[in-house]
Design a protein around this motif. Sequence first.
Motif, PDB file in Angstrom:
ATOM      1  N   TRP A  70      -8.756  -0.457 -49.674  1.00  0.00           N
ATOM      2  CA  TRP A  70      -9.472  -1.239 -48.662  1.00  0.00           C
ATOM      3  C   TRP A  70      -9.899  -2.592 -49.222  1.00  0.00           C
ATOM      4  O   TRP A  70      -9.747  -3.618 -48.571  1.00  0.00           O
ATOM      5  CB  TRP A  70     -10.691  -0.458 -48.157  1.00  0.00           C
ATOM      6  CG  TRP A  70     -11.402  -1.155 -47.037  1.00  0.00           C
ATOM      7  CD1 TRP A  70     -11.151  -1.042 -45.709  1.00  0.00           C
ATOM      8  CD2 TRP A  70     -12.482  -2.098 -47.154  1.00  0.00           C
ATOM      9  NE1 TRP A  70     -12.005  -1.846 -44.989  1.00  0.00           N
ATOM     10  CE2 TRP A  70     -12.826  -2.508 -45.849  1.00  0.00           C
ATOM     11  CE3 TRP A  70     -13.191  -2.636 -48.232  1.00  0.00           C
ATOM     12  CZ2 TRP A  70     -13.848  -3.423 -45.598  1.00  0.00           C
ATOM     13  CZ3 TRP A  70     -14.200  -3.550 -47.970  1.00  0.00           C
ATOM     14  CH2 TRP A  70     -14.523  -3.936 -46.673  1.00  0.00           C
ATOM     15  N   ARG A  71     -10.431  -2.578 -50.450  1.00  0.00           N
ATOM     16  CA  ARG A  71     -10.889  -3.824 -51.068  1.00  0.00           C
ATOM     17  C   ARG A  71      -9.740  -4.802 -51.240  1.00  0.00           C
ATOM     18  O   ARG A  71      -9.855  -5.985 -50.930  1.00  0.00           O
ATOM     19  CB  ARG A  71     -11.550  -3.551 -52.421  1.00  0.00           C
ATOM     20  CG  ARG A  71     -12.282  -4.779 -52.979  1.00  0.00           C
ATOM     21  CD  ARG A  71     -12.751  -4.575 -54.390  1.00  0.00           C
ATOM     22  NE  ARG A  71     -11.752  -4.917 -55.379  1.00  0.00           N
ATOM     23  CZ  ARG A  71     -11.357  -6.165 -55.659  1.00  0.00           C
ATOM     24  NH1 ARG A  71     -11.855  -7.184 -55.015  1.00  0.00           N
ATOM     25  NH2 ARG A  71     -10.456  -6.391 -56.582  1.00  0.00           N
ATOM     26  N   GLU A  76     -11.751  -8.301 -50.327  1.00  0.00           N
ATOM     27  CA  GLU A  76     -13.216  -8.307 -50.347  1.00  0.00           C
ATOM     28  C   GLU A  76     -13.742  -8.284 -51.772  1.00  0.00           C
ATOM     29  O   GLU A  76     -13.061  -7.867 -52.707  1.00  0.00           O
ATOM     30  CB  GLU A  76     -13.772  -7.096 -49.592  1.00  0.00           C
ATOM     31  CG  GLU A  76     -13.810  -7.267 -48.098  1.00  0.00           C
ATOM     32  CD  GLU A  76     -14.799  -8.310 -47.612  1.00  0.00           C
ATOM     33  OE1 GLU A  76     -15.670  -8.766 -48.387  1.00  0.00           O
ATOM     34  OE2 GLU A  76     -14.697  -8.688 -46.441  1.00  0.00           O
ATOM     35  N   THR A  81     -17.589  -4.518 -50.768  1.00  0.00           N
ATOM     36  CA  THR A  81     -16.919  -3.220 -50.690  1.00  0.00           C
ATOM     37  C   THR A  81     -17.912  -2.095 -50.920  1.00  0.00           C
ATOM     38  O   THR A  81     -17.899  -1.082 -50.215  1.00  0.00           O
ATOM     39  CB  THR A  81     -15.770  -3.147 -51.718  1.00  0.00           C
ATOM     40  OG1 THR A  81     -14.888  -4.239 -51.501  1.00  0.00           O
ATOM     41  CG2 THR A  81     -15.006  -1.844 -51.594  1.00  0.00           C
TER      42      THR A  81
END
Length: 163
Positions: A70-71, A76, A81
């Motif tokens: 996701w990061r 991000e 995060t």
Amino acid sequence: MFTSEIKLAAIKDYNNGVSTNTIMRKYGIKGTATLYEWIKRLEIFGESGLINNSTKTRYSYSFKIKVINWRLENNESYPNTSRYFKIRNPVTIFQWEKLLSIGRLKPFKGRLIKMNNNKESLEEKLNRLEQENTYLKAKIQYMGKIKALTQSQKKCQTEKKHK
């Protein structure tokens, strides 16, 4: 390094309009990011988010991979995060990424389930494994017989060719 009381006092001063430079000098904070991180932790976790917790939270391997992906996909920062996934310390994510890059991020192999009241499920699991074991033994015998049959058929065919 800082007690939760100092963190709360610094946040209180900030909320009362004291400048960040004054707060940093007063409490010996080296960077504004530290103060802002405390404020975010207080918003997300409440006062318990400011306590230096000596007990470690265990995260599953799949969760760690999810956080890292996701990061990277969202480009991000570590603090953003950690706030998104409600992880107390952004450095934790950095450490996971470092371990992953050198091939040392591995699934946790300890006991993750509590063993109380699992007697039935353990007995069921044992029965299932015994049935699977019996099936596999029968399969091995069957494969052995097929192998023996094919070898005897090949032997017969070669004998017919040589006659």
